[in-house]
Enzyme design. Structure first.
Site, PDB file in Angstrom:
ATOM      1  N   CYS A   1     -16.809  -8.831   4.988  1.00  0.00           N
ATOM      2  CA  CYS A   1     -16.131  -7.544   4.811  1.00  0.00           C
ATOM      3  C   CYS A   1     -14.878  -7.714   3.972  1.00  0.00           C
ATOM      4  O   CYS A   1     -14.004  -8.528   4.311  1.00  0.00           O
ATOM      5  CB  CYS A   1     -15.722  -6.967   6.162  1.00  0.00           C
ATOM      6  SG  CYS A   1     -17.068  -6.876   7.344  1.00  0.00           S
TER       7      CYS A   1
ATOM      8  N   ARG B   1     -18.173  -1.858  17.645  1.00  0.00           N
ATOM      9  CA  ARG B   1     -17.494  -3.110  17.289  1.00  0.00           C
ATOM     10  C   ARG B   1     -16.211  -3.287  18.098  1.00  0.00           C
ATOM     11  O   ARG B   1     -15.306  -2.441  18.027  1.00  0.00           O
ATOM     12  CB  ARG B   1     -17.173  -3.105  15.791  1.00  0.00           C
ATOM     13  CG  ARG B   1     -16.503  -4.373  15.288  1.00  0.00           C
ATOM     14  CD  ARG B   1     -16.200  -4.266  13.808  1.00  0.00           C
ATOM     15  NE  ARG B   1     -17.392  -4.132  13.003  1.00  0.00           N
ATOM     16  CZ  ARG B   1     -18.131  -5.151  12.583  1.00  0.00           C
ATOM     17  NH1 ARG B   1     -17.767  -6.387  12.895  1.00  0.00           N
ATOM     18  NH2 ARG B   1     -19.198  -4.945  11.852  1.00  0.00           N
TER      19      ARG B   1
ATOM     20  N   CYS C   1     -19.234   2.652   8.419  1.00  0.00           N
ATOM     21  CA  CYS C   1     -18.527   1.990   9.512  1.00  0.00           C
ATOM     22  C   CYS C   1     -17.259   2.800   9.726  1.00  0.00           C
ATOM     23  O   CYS C   1     -16.397   2.833   8.846  1.00  0.00           O
ATOM     24  CB  CYS C   1     -18.206   0.546   9.097  1.00  0.00           C
ATOM     25  SG  CYS C   1     -17.139  -0.307  10.273  1.00  0.00           S
TER      26      CYS C   1
ATOM     27  N   CYS D   1     -19.641  -5.521   3.416  1.00  0.00           N
ATOM     28  CA  CYS D   1     -18.916  -4.318   3.820  1.00  0.00           C
ATOM     29  C   CYS D   1     -17.635  -4.295   3.001  1.00  0.00           C
ATOM     30  O   CYS D   1     -17.112  -5.354   2.649  1.00  0.00           O
ATOM     31  CB  CYS D   1     -18.583  -4.380   5.318  1.00  0.00           C
ATOM     32  SG  CYS D   1     -17.636  -2.946   5.901  1.00  0.00           S
TER      33      CYS D   1
ATOM     34  N   CYS E   1       0.832  -1.208   0.000  1.00  0.00           N
ATOM     35  CA  CYS E   1       0.000   0.000   0.000  1.00  0.00           C
ATOM     36  C   CYS E   1       0.869   1.262   0.000  1.00  0.00           C
ATOM     37  O   CYS E   1       1.835   1.358   0.761  1.00  0.00           O
ATOM     38  CB  CYS E   1      -0.921  -0.010   1.225  1.00  0.00           C
ATOM     39  SG  CYS E   1      -2.075   1.373   1.232  1.00  0.00           S
TER      40      CYS E   1
ATOM     41  N   CYS F   1       0.526   4.617   6.893  1.00  0.00           N
ATOM     42  CA  CYS F   1      -0.090   4.439   8.214  1.00  0.00           C
ATOM     43  C   CYS F   1       0.883   3.720   9.162  1.00  0.00           C
ATOM     44  O   CYS F   1       1.347   2.612   8.855  1.00  0.00           O
ATOM     45  CB  CYS F   1      -1.395   3.660   8.074  1.00  0.00           C
ATOM     46  SG  CYS F   1      -2.481   4.373   6.812  1.00  0.00           S
TER      47      CYS F   1
ATOM     48  N   CYS G   1       0.339  -0.045  10.281  1.00  0.00           N
ATOM     49  CA  CYS G   1      -0.167  -1.057   9.348  1.00  0.00           C
ATOM     50  C   CYS G   1       0.904  -1.978   8.772  1.00  0.00           C
ATOM     51  O   CYS G   1       1.958  -1.538   8.309  1.00  0.00           O
ATOM     52  CB  CYS G   1      -0.921  -0.368   8.220  1.00  0.00           C
ATOM     53  SG  CYS G   1      -1.799  -1.550   7.177  1.00  0.00           S
TER      54      CYS G   1
END
Ligand code: SAM
Ligand code: DTB
Ligand code: SF4
Length: 343
Positions: free
Chosen positions: A112, A275, A203, A143, A68, A72, A75
């Site tokens: 998801c 959640r 979400c 999702c 990616c 972040c 991550c």
């Protein structure tokens, strides 16, 4: 005398109706309540909106892993972080649907799809939309979390039948730039607006345990609770420390502080699903029980999240049995009755 004592007793706050005017000070005072008062208030409001022992169960799948371009700091999938995750291509539709069917047969009601993209390419979205249609045909909710979207992409996802879009603010606006530099807090809010405008349920939550302060945890919840519409689902992730990421080695968050975060989320967003998201594998059953008591009513099931671990199915089955919890049927993740209709 008795009357005086009753008059002097603190009134239990009526939190039932969702409000959008929470201030940092007000939410911080809730967060810092004596623990028993905080949990009582969270339980009270939880029961106004939801069946008290029902927990929604979702299954995650990483349909495009690693590589990616975003940075972040938590991550495993950022190309900037030297982690053990190997990058892979977007999965095939049939492969994804076979796994979704398995998850449904194992009791999951929402599937998801996660992709390690800054934003999806239109040609990749064709495949993702076919996956979403297939998930709908299996009778499951869907999702997706694919990064930033344009208006047209959000509309296409809606047309394919997508129920929820996950896009987290991750932390407070103040702490955001310490965690991510390749996009801004406002970029996140823009995509959330597009998703909502397209009629897809939102979400949106974040991560705790990344070295942020309590004020940041409160700030993150206030940012969510003051959105024009509360996200229908609010994931609270406990950081899973990943070797090779900048936040690896951050001091772990105390369990009680985590429960306070869940309870405050429940109180400031009373009608949203909260959640209990990443990090359950390293939590004791007792800590998870406190999270459910504090108003968490949704989890990820299955032994993998996107790249990291989650409790084994057998452990969750035992936990549900010990606590008398029941999985929530698909399409029922909404209040059983309006607060004023209750008996
Ligand atoms: N790329 C998409 C995005 O960022 O929106 C979707 C995938 S991303 C992995 C989804 C969310 O998972 C992140 O926003 C973050 O809140 C959570 N997450 C990622 N890594 C985590 C970790 N190590 N511990 C806890 N939560 C994590
Ligand atoms: C969310 O808030 N948590 C989920 C989901 N949304 C996509 C992801 C958790 C990821 C945990 C780390 C991993 O598996 O790599
Ligand atoms: Fe990419 Fe999402 Fe991971 Fe950030 S959280 S590096 S955007 S996959």
């Amino acid at each position: 005398m008795i009357e005086t004592a009753i008059a002097a007793a603190p009134r239990v706050q009526d939190d039932a109706a969702p409000r959008h005017d929470w201030t940092q000070e007000e939410a911080a005072a809730v967060f810092a309540l004596p623990f028993a008062d905080l949990i009582f208030r969270a339980q009270t409001v939880h029961r106004r909106h939801f069946a008290s022992n029902a927990v929604q169960c979702s299954k995650l799948l990483s349909i495009k892993t690693g590589g990616c371009p975003e940075d972040c700091a938590y991550c495993s999938q950022s190309a900037r972080n030297k982690t053990s995750v190997k990058a892979s291509k977007l999965m095939e539709v049939d492969e994804v649907l076979a796994l979704a069917r398995q998850a449904r047969d194992g009791g999951a009601t929402r599937y998801c799809l996660g992709a390690a993209w800054r934003s999806p390419k239109d040609r990749d979205l064709d495949k993702v939309c076919a996956m979403i249609e297939g998930i709908r045909d299996l009778g499951m909710e869907s999702c997706a979390t694919l990064g930033m979207l344009t208006d047209a992409q959000a509309e296409r996802l809606k047309e394919s039948g997508l129920d929820y879009y996950n896009h987290n603010i991750d932390t407070s606006e103040r702490y955001y730039s310490e965690i991510i530099s390749t996009r801004t807090f406002d970029d996140r809010l823009e995509t959330l607006g597009r998703v909502q405008d397209a009629g897809i349920k939102v979400c949106c939550g974040g991560i705790v345990g990344m070295g942020e302060t309590r004020a940041d945890r409160v700030g993150m919840l206030v940012a969510l609770a003051t959105l024009p519409k509360h996200p229908e689902s609010v994931p609270i992730n406990m950081l899973i420390p990943i070797e090779g990421t900048p936040v690896f080695g951050a001091e772990g968050l105390d369990g009680i502080e985590f429960v306070r975060t869940i309870a405050t989320a429940r109180i400031v967003m009373p009608a949203s699903m909260v959640r209990l998201s990443a990090g359950r594998e390293s939590m004791s059953d007792e800590l998870q029980a406190l999270c459910f008591l504090a108003g968490a009513n949704s989890i990820f099931v299955g032994d993998t999240l996107l790249t990291a671990g989650n409790p084994e199915v057998e452990r969750d089955d035992r936990l549900f049995a010990r606590l008398g919890l029941e999985p929530m049927p698909a399409h029922e993740s909404r209040p059983p009755a309006a607060p004023d209709d209750r008996a």
